[in-house]
Design a protein around this motif. Sequence first.
Motif, PDB file in Angstrom:
ATOM      1  N   UNK A  81      51.407  89.958 -30.160  1.00 49.50           N
ATOM      2  CA  UNK A  81      51.568  90.136 -28.719  1.00 49.50           C
ATOM      3  C   UNK A  81      51.957  88.809 -28.077  1.00 49.50           C
ATOM      4  N   UNK A  82      51.303  87.718 -28.479  1.00 46.82           N
ATOM      5  CA  UNK A  82      51.655  86.410 -27.940  1.00 46.82           C
ATOM      6  C   UNK A  82      53.077  86.013 -28.331  1.00 46.82           C
ATOM      7  N   UNK A  83      53.487  86.326 -29.562  1.00 45.58           N
ATOM      8  CA  UNK A  83      54.842  86.000 -30.002  1.00 45.58           C
ATOM      9  C   UNK A  83      55.874  86.785 -29.193  1.00 45.58           C
ATOM     10  N   UNK A  84      55.578  88.037 -28.894  1.00 46.24           N
ATOM     11  CA  UNK A  84      56.498  88.844 -28.085  1.00 46.24           C
ATOM     12  C   UNK A  84      56.617  88.279 -26.676  1.00 46.24           C
ATOM     13  N   UNK A  85      55.500  87.842 -26.107  1.00 45.42           N
ATOM     14  CA  UNK A  85      55.531  87.227 -24.781  1.00 45.42           C
ATOM     15  C   UNK A  85      56.286  85.907 -24.809  1.00 45.42           C
ATOM     16  N   UNK A  86      56.035  85.104 -25.845  1.00 47.99           N
ATOM     17  CA  UNK A  86      56.673  83.796 -25.945  1.00 47.99           C
ATOM     18  C   UNK A  86      58.173  83.929 -26.172  1.00 47.99           C
ATOM     19  N   UNK A  87      58.589  84.899 -26.976  1.00 49.70           N
ATOM     20  CA  UNK A  87      60.015  85.109 -27.235  1.00 49.70           C
ATOM     21  C   UNK A  87      60.753  85.475 -25.956  1.00 49.70           C
ATOM     22  N   UNK A  88      60.084  86.145 -25.061  1.00 47.82           N
ATOM     23  CA  UNK A  88      60.693  86.503 -23.788  1.00 47.82           C
ATOM     24  C   UNK A  88      60.534  85.392 -22.754  1.00 47.82           C
ATOM     25  N   UNK A  89      59.904  84.276 -23.139  1.00 44.18           N
ATOM     26  CA  UNK A  89      59.737  83.149 -22.233  1.00 44.18           C
ATOM     27  C   UNK A  89      58.712  83.385 -21.149  1.00 44.18           C
ATOM     28  N   UNK A  90      57.717  84.208 -21.433  1.00 42.91           N
ATOM     29  CA  UNK A  90      56.732  84.551 -20.414  1.00 42.91           C
ATOM     30  C   UNK A  90      55.389  83.867 -20.606  1.00 42.91           C
ATOM     31  N   UNK A  91      55.296  82.927 -21.531  1.00 48.60           N
ATOM     32  CA  UNK A  91      54.039  82.200 -21.705  1.00 48.60           C
ATOM     33  C   UNK A  91      54.260  80.758 -21.285  1.00 48.60           C
ATOM     34  N   UNK A  92      53.389  80.281 -20.444  1.00 50.82           N
ATOM     35  CA  UNK A  92      53.409  78.885 -20.024  1.00 50.82           C
ATOM     36  C   UNK A  92      52.386  78.154 -20.884  1.00 50.82           C
ATOM     37  N   UNK A  93      52.852  77.349 -21.824  1.00 51.81           N
ATOM     38  CA  UNK A  93      51.957  76.689 -22.764  1.00 51.81           C
ATOM     39  C   UNK A  93      51.384  75.388 -22.219  1.00 51.81           C
ATOM     40  N   UNK A  94      51.678  75.049 -20.950  1.00 58.89           N
ATOM     41  CA  UNK A  94      51.103  73.856 -20.349  1.00 58.89           C
ATOM     42  C   UNK A  94      49.607  74.050 -20.161  1.00 58.89           C
ATOM     43  N   UNK A  95      48.868  73.001 -20.384  1.00 59.87           N
ATOM     44  CA  UNK A  95      47.423  73.063 -20.253  1.00 59.87           C
ATOM     45  C   UNK A  95      47.027  72.285 -19.013  1.00 59.87           C
ATOM     46  N   UNK A  96      46.190  72.871 -18.214  1.00 58.23           N
ATOM     47  CA  UNK A  96      45.705  72.212 -17.012  1.00 58.23           C
ATOM     48  C   UNK A  96      44.324  71.630 -17.293  1.00 58.23           C
ATOM     49  N   UNK A  97      44.204  70.344 -17.107  1.00 58.56           N
ATOM     50  CA  UNK A  97      42.939  69.665 -17.346  1.00 58.56           C
ATOM     51  C   UNK A  97      42.538  68.973 -16.061  1.00 58.56           C
ATOM     52  N   UNK A  98      41.296  69.146 -15.644  1.00 59.58           N
ATOM     53  CA  UNK A  98      40.825  68.463 -14.444  1.00 59.58           C
ATOM     54  C   UNK A  98      39.588  67.638 -14.778  1.00 59.58           C
ATOM     55  N   UNK A  99      39.012  67.036 -13.760  1.00 59.94           N
ATOM     56  CA  UNK A  99      37.910  66.106 -13.992  1.00 59.94           C
ATOM     57  C   UNK A  99      36.626  66.784 -14.441  1.00 59.94           C
ATOM     58  N   UNK A 100      36.559  68.110 -14.406  1.00 61.57           N
ATOM     59  CA  UNK A 100      35.366  68.765 -14.924  1.00 61.57           C
ATOM     60  C   UNK A 100      35.384  68.810 -16.446  1.00 61.57           C
ATOM     61  N   UNK A 101      36.583  68.679 -17.039  1.00 58.73           N
ATOM     62  CA  UNK A 101      36.694  68.728 -18.488  1.00 58.73           C
ATOM     63  C   UNK A 101      36.862  67.346 -19.106  1.00 58.73           C
ATOM     64  N   UNK A 102      37.555  66.444 -18.411  1.00 61.56           N
ATOM     65  CA  UNK A 102      37.857  65.130 -18.959  1.00 61.56           C
ATOM     66  C   UNK A 102      37.549  64.078 -17.912  1.00 61.56           C
ATOM     67  N   UNK A 103      36.907  63.032 -18.312  1.00 62.72           N
ATOM     68  CA  UNK A 103      36.618  61.910 -17.419  1.00 62.72           C
ATOM     69  C   UNK A 103      37.520  60.740 -17.771  1.00 62.72           C
ATOM     70  N   UNK A 104      38.030  60.079 -16.747  1.00 67.09           N
ATOM     71  CA  UNK A 104      38.860  58.900 -16.968  1.00 67.09           C
ATOM     72  C   UNK A 104      37.964  57.675 -17.103  1.00 67.09           C
ATOM     73  N   UNK A 105      38.467  56.688 -17.790  1.00 67.20           N
ATOM     74  CA  UNK A 105      37.740  55.434 -17.928  1.00 67.20           C
ATOM     75  C   UNK A 105      37.683  54.737 -16.580  1.00 67.20           C
ATOM     76  N   UNK A 106      36.672  53.917 -16.374  1.00 66.43           N
ATOM     77  CA  UNK A 106      36.513  53.256 -15.079  1.00 66.43           C
ATOM     78  C   UNK A 106      37.693  52.351 -14.743  1.00 66.43           C
ATOM     79  N   UNK A 107      38.388  51.814 -15.751  1.00 66.89           N
ATOM     80  CA  UNK A 107      39.525  50.948 -15.494  1.00 66.89           C
ATOM     81  C   UNK A 107      40.800  51.736 -15.175  1.00 66.89           C
ATOM     82  N   UNK A 108      40.733  53.048 -15.241  1.00 64.82           N
ATOM     83  CA  UNK A 108      41.905  53.860 -14.948  1.00 64.82           C
ATOM     84  C   UNK A 108      42.142  54.008 -13.454  1.00 64.82           C
ATOM     85  N   UNK A 109      41.185  53.663 -12.635  1.00 61.57           N
ATOM     86  CA  UNK A 109      41.333  53.803 -11.193  1.00 61.57           C
ATOM     87  C   UNK A 109      42.167  52.662 -10.625  1.00 61.57           C
ATOM     88  N   UNK A 110      42.943  52.948  -9.605  1.00 59.47           N
ATOM     89  CA  UNK A 110      43.650  51.905  -8.870  1.00 59.47           C
ATOM     90  C   UNK A 110      45.006  51.520  -9.419  1.00 59.47           C
TER      91      UNK A 110
END
Length: 177
Positions: A81-110
Amino acid sequence: MGRGDLTNAEWDRLESFLPRGGGRGGRWSDHRRVINGVLYRVRTGVQWRDLPERFGPWETVYKRHRRWSADGTWKMLLSRIQAAEDAAGRIDWDVSVDSTAVRAHQHAAGARKASAAEGPQKGNVRGTNQVDPVLRKLAVRLEEVVGSANARDAPEADSPPRSTSPPRDDAAPSPSS
């Protein structure tokens, strides 16, 4: 048709991928009814023996779910089913990550920011990811079934759960599971 059952559109997409039934012991029960029983159980968390009668004998639904979990049929259905969707270009494989899942290092600010005039931002183009709602919903439901097969039904539990009530005359196990 119940609230969580496969729609006709979902069934039309899924039916061609299903295994042909009954080589081992005769004809299998209707795939659609059994799959609806598995989806009902995954959605509600009900015990196998408490499945409503409209899905047929609970042993049939249980055995088909266990068999398809063990031989990889659920995963195969999901990947097709996923292959059929992907072949038609209907799956967005981008992953959305926010601060609830990943924390940046303190030096990453600024850090210096790039100017906004550098070019179009990702996601600004409209109409590139048209998701087929039928296939997307079907893929999500199959992901739930695959996940439940891995989480609840460990391979070492080969026997079905035992019923606490005595067997009834009309509740004999069916050989066409």
